[in-house]
Motif scaffolding. Structure first.
Motif, PDB file in Angstrom:
ATOM      1  N   ASN A   1      48.839  75.398 -67.258  1.00 20.51           N
ATOM      2  CA  ASN A   1      49.490  73.828 -66.860  1.00 20.51           C
ATOM      3  C   ASN A   1      48.404  72.939 -68.418  1.00 20.51           C
ATOM      4  O   ASN A   1      48.913  72.474 -68.449  1.00 20.51           O
ATOM      5  CB  ASN A   1      49.163  73.611 -65.487  1.00 20.51           C
ATOM      6  CG  ASN A   1      50.127  74.096 -65.177  1.00 20.51           C
ATOM      7  OD1 ASN A   1      51.338  74.989 -65.206  1.00 20.51           O
ATOM      8  ND2 ASN A   1      49.903  74.554 -63.610  1.00 20.51           N
TER       9      ASN A   1
ATOM     10  N   ASP B   1      48.901  62.748 -71.743  1.00 23.70           N
ATOM     11  CA  ASP B   1      49.490  62.331 -70.256  1.00 23.70           C
ATOM     12  C   ASP B   1      47.816  62.226 -69.085  1.00 23.70           C
ATOM     13  O   ASP B   1      47.794  63.433 -68.873  1.00 23.70           O
ATOM     14  CB  ASP B   1      50.133  62.753 -69.460  1.00 23.70           C
ATOM     15  CG  ASP B   1      50.242  62.091 -67.822  1.00 23.70           C
ATOM     16  OD1 ASP B   1      49.444  61.529 -67.558  1.00 23.70           O
ATOM     17  OD2 ASP B   1      51.092  62.256 -66.591  1.00 23.70           O
TER      18      ASP B   1
ATOM     19  N   ALA C   1      50.100  70.685 -71.687  1.00 21.43           N
ATOM     20  CA  ALA C   1      49.637  69.328 -71.329  1.00 21.43           C
ATOM     21  C   ALA C   1      48.842  68.934 -72.403  1.00 21.43           C
ATOM     22  O   ALA C   1      49.293  68.256 -73.226  1.00 21.43           O
ATOM     23  CB  ALA C   1      49.172  69.021 -69.872  1.00 21.43           C
TER      24      ALA C   1
ATOM     25  N   LYS D   1      51.353  68.168 -75.851  1.00 16.21           N
ATOM     26  CA  LYS D   1      52.074  66.434 -75.538  1.00 16.21           C
ATOM     27  C   LYS D   1      51.479  65.965 -76.291  1.00 16.21           C
ATOM     28  O   LYS D   1      50.465  65.503 -76.017  1.00 16.21           O
ATOM     29  CB  LYS D   1      52.550  66.157 -73.900  1.00 16.21           C
ATOM     30  CG  LYS D   1      53.225  67.410 -73.673  1.00 16.21           C
ATOM     31  CD  LYS D   1      53.531  67.418 -71.443  1.00 16.21           C
ATOM     32  CE  LYS D   1      54.000  67.733 -71.299  1.00 16.21           C
ATOM     33  NZ  LYS D   1      54.733  67.768 -69.411  1.00 16.21           N
TER      34      LYS D   1
ATOM     35  N   ASN E   1      46.040  61.603 -66.451  1.00 10.46           N
ATOM     36  CA  ASN E   1      46.417  61.393 -65.444  1.00 10.46           C
ATOM     37  C   ASN E   1      46.891  62.885 -64.788  1.00 10.46           C
ATOM     38  O   ASN E   1      45.664  63.108 -64.413  1.00 10.46           O
ATOM     39  CB  ASN E   1      47.214  60.378 -64.771  1.00 10.46           C
ATOM     40  CG  ASN E   1      46.754  59.356 -64.751  1.00 10.46           C
ATOM     41  OD1 ASN E   1      45.651  58.773 -64.729  1.00 10.46           O
ATOM     42  ND2 ASN E   1      47.700  57.764 -65.116  1.00 10.46           N
ATOM     43  N   GLN E   2      47.662  63.489 -65.953  1.00 12.89           N
ATOM     44  CA  GLN E   2      48.029  64.670 -65.352  1.00 12.89           C
ATOM     45  C   GLN E   2      47.611  65.583 -65.544  1.00 12.89           C
ATOM     46  O   GLN E   2      46.726  66.500 -64.344  1.00 12.89           O
ATOM     47  CB  GLN E   2      49.208  65.289 -66.197  1.00 12.89           C
ATOM     48  CG  GLN E   2      50.413  66.159 -65.698  1.00 12.89           C
ATOM     49  CD  GLN E   2      50.201  66.728 -64.224  1.00 12.89           C
ATOM     50  OE1 GLN E   2      50.843  65.365 -64.489  1.00 12.89           O
ATOM     51  NE2 GLN E   2      50.138  67.220 -63.425  1.00 12.89           N
ATOM     52  N   LEU E   3      46.053  66.034 -67.075  1.00 14.91           N
ATOM     53  CA  LEU E   3      44.984  66.458 -67.101  1.00 14.91           C
ATOM     54  C   LEU E   3      44.621  66.393 -66.140  1.00 14.91           C
ATOM     55  O   LEU E   3      43.809  67.481 -65.797  1.00 14.91           O
ATOM     56  CB  LEU E   3      44.244  66.135 -68.589  1.00 14.91           C
ATOM     57  CG  LEU E   3      45.545  66.223 -70.058  1.00 14.91           C
ATOM     58  CD1 LEU E   3      44.824  65.834 -70.890  1.00 14.91           C
ATOM     59  CD2 LEU E   3      45.520  67.697 -69.953  1.00 14.91           C
ATOM     60  N   ASP E   4      44.116  65.151 -65.733  1.00 12.98           N
ATOM     61  CA  ASP E   4      42.535  64.900 -64.655  1.00 12.98           C
ATOM     62  C   ASP E   4      43.362  65.493 -63.509  1.00 12.98           C
ATOM     63  O   ASP E   4      42.268  66.233 -62.283  1.00 12.98           O
ATOM     64  CB  ASP E   4      42.941  64.126 -64.881  1.00 12.98           C
ATOM     65  CG  ASP E   4      40.951  63.412 -63.724  1.00 12.98           C
ATOM     66  OD1 ASP E   4      40.302  63.693 -63.766  1.00 12.98           O
ATOM     67  OD2 ASP E   4      41.083  62.758 -62.545  1.00 12.98           O
ATOM     68  N   ARG E   5      44.374  65.396 -62.726  1.00 15.16           N
ATOM     69  CA  ARG E   5      44.958  66.124 -61.265  1.00 15.16           C
ATOM     70  C   ARG E   5      45.017  67.690 -61.750  1.00 15.16           C
ATOM     71  O   ARG E   5      44.911  68.820 -60.979  1.00 15.16           O
ATOM     72  CB  ARG E   5      46.469  66.210 -61.205  1.00 15.16           C
ATOM     73  CG  ARG E   5      46.389  64.356 -60.824  1.00 15.16           C
ATOM     74  CD  ARG E   5      47.732  64.631 -60.470  1.00 15.16           C
ATOM     75  NE  ARG E   5      49.146  64.142 -61.582  1.00 15.16           N
ATOM     76  CZ  ARG E   5      49.298  63.180 -62.033  1.00 15.16           C
ATOM     77  NH1 ARG E   5      48.297  61.984 -61.592  1.00 15.16           N
ATOM     78  NH2 ARG E   5      50.335  63.611 -62.832  1.00 15.16           N
ATOM     79  N   TYR E   6      44.875  68.119 -63.369  1.00 17.96           N
ATOM     80  CA  TYR E   6      44.453  69.635 -63.062  1.00 17.96           C
ATOM     81  C   TYR E   6      43.813  70.364 -62.965  1.00 17.96           C
ATOM     82  O   TYR E   6      43.052  71.193 -62.198  1.00 17.96           O
ATOM     83  CB  TYR E   6      46.103  70.259 -64.216  1.00 17.96           C
ATOM     84  CG  TYR E   6      47.018  69.802 -64.476  1.00 17.96           C
ATOM     85  CD1 TYR E   6      48.442  70.198 -63.555  1.00 17.96           C
ATOM     86  CD2 TYR E   6      47.744  70.203 -65.668  1.00 17.96           C
ATOM     87  CE1 TYR E   6      49.101  70.431 -63.268  1.00 17.96           C
ATOM     88  CE2 TYR E   6      49.722  69.958 -65.640  1.00 17.96           C
ATOM     89  CZ  TYR E   6      50.163  69.923 -64.511  1.00 17.96           C
ATOM     90  OH  TYR E   6      51.197  69.561 -64.177  1.00 17.96           O
TER      91      TYR E   6
ATOM     92  N   GLN F   1      41.845  70.179 -60.206  1.00 15.11           N
ATOM     93  CA  GLN F   1      42.526  71.299 -59.173  1.00 15.11           C
ATOM     94  C   GLN F   1      41.366  72.946 -59.776  1.00 15.11           C
ATOM     95  O   GLN F   1      41.230  73.444 -58.651  1.00 15.11           O
ATOM     96  CB  GLN F   1      43.562  71.926 -59.577  1.00 15.11           C
ATOM     97  CG  GLN F   1      44.940  70.389 -58.492  1.00 15.11           C
ATOM     98  CD  GLN F   1      46.613  71.424 -59.026  1.00 15.11           C
ATOM     99  OE1 GLN F   1      46.440  72.118 -59.353  1.00 15.11           O
ATOM    100  NE2 GLN F   1      47.276  70.708 -58.524  1.00 15.11           N
TER     101      GLN F   1
END
Length: 150
Positions: free
Chosen positions: A59, A70, A63, A66, A72-77, A80
């Motif tokens: 993931n 993004d 990401a 791209k 925010n998306q990188l931070d969410r991954y 986790q």
């Protein structure tokens, strides 16, 4: 190899994980949860952690390809991934996760990419060390439960 020799090798290997900064106190706490009813608990948790981490690495790779990134998306991954690696006490991996998140906050895609490569390297190195350790541990058979690193 005789059992006592395997146990010495296993204990020496385990100690080196702490001496070299690969693991922290969380690993000892994980070991303390292992008992006679579930003698492979630590290996099972580490295996599950690594299984999950491969999905997160994929993931993150996608990401990072791209444009624009993004963050925010990188931070969410990364949150986790960091949660998973911290649950097994993966100290060097966690240090890279923390650095990655600092680059996210700074909006540095280049820093994220550079740190991600180092993160994967630390992740793979620890995995190989765990594989060798658990192989010796299986050969040695049941032994005493967790002891604090020196």
């Amino acid at each position: 190899m005789e059992r006592n020799q395997l146990l010495r090798q296993m204990n020496s290997m385990r100690q080196s994980f702490f001496d070299q900064g690969f693991l922290d106190e969380q690993f000892v706490q994980l070991e303390e949860l292992q008992d006679e009813a579930n003698p492979n608990f630590v290996e099972e948790v580490v295996t599950l952690c690594y299984r999950d981490s491969y999905r997160l690495i994929l993931n993150l790779e996608q990401a990072l390809q791209k444009s624009p990134l993004d963050f925010n998306q990188l931070d969410r991954y990364m949150q986790q991934f960091m949660g998973s690696s911290s649950s097994i006490g993966a100290k060097k991996v966690n240090a890279q996760c923390t650095l990655f998140r600092e680059y996210i906050k700074a909006g540095s895609g280049e820093g994220c990419l550079r740190t991600f490569h180092q993160l994967k390297k630390e992740h793979t190195t620890l995995e190989k060390k765990f594989e060798a350790y658990f192989q010796i541990k299986r050969q040695a058979g049941p032994s005493q439960i967790a002891s604090r690193p020196k």
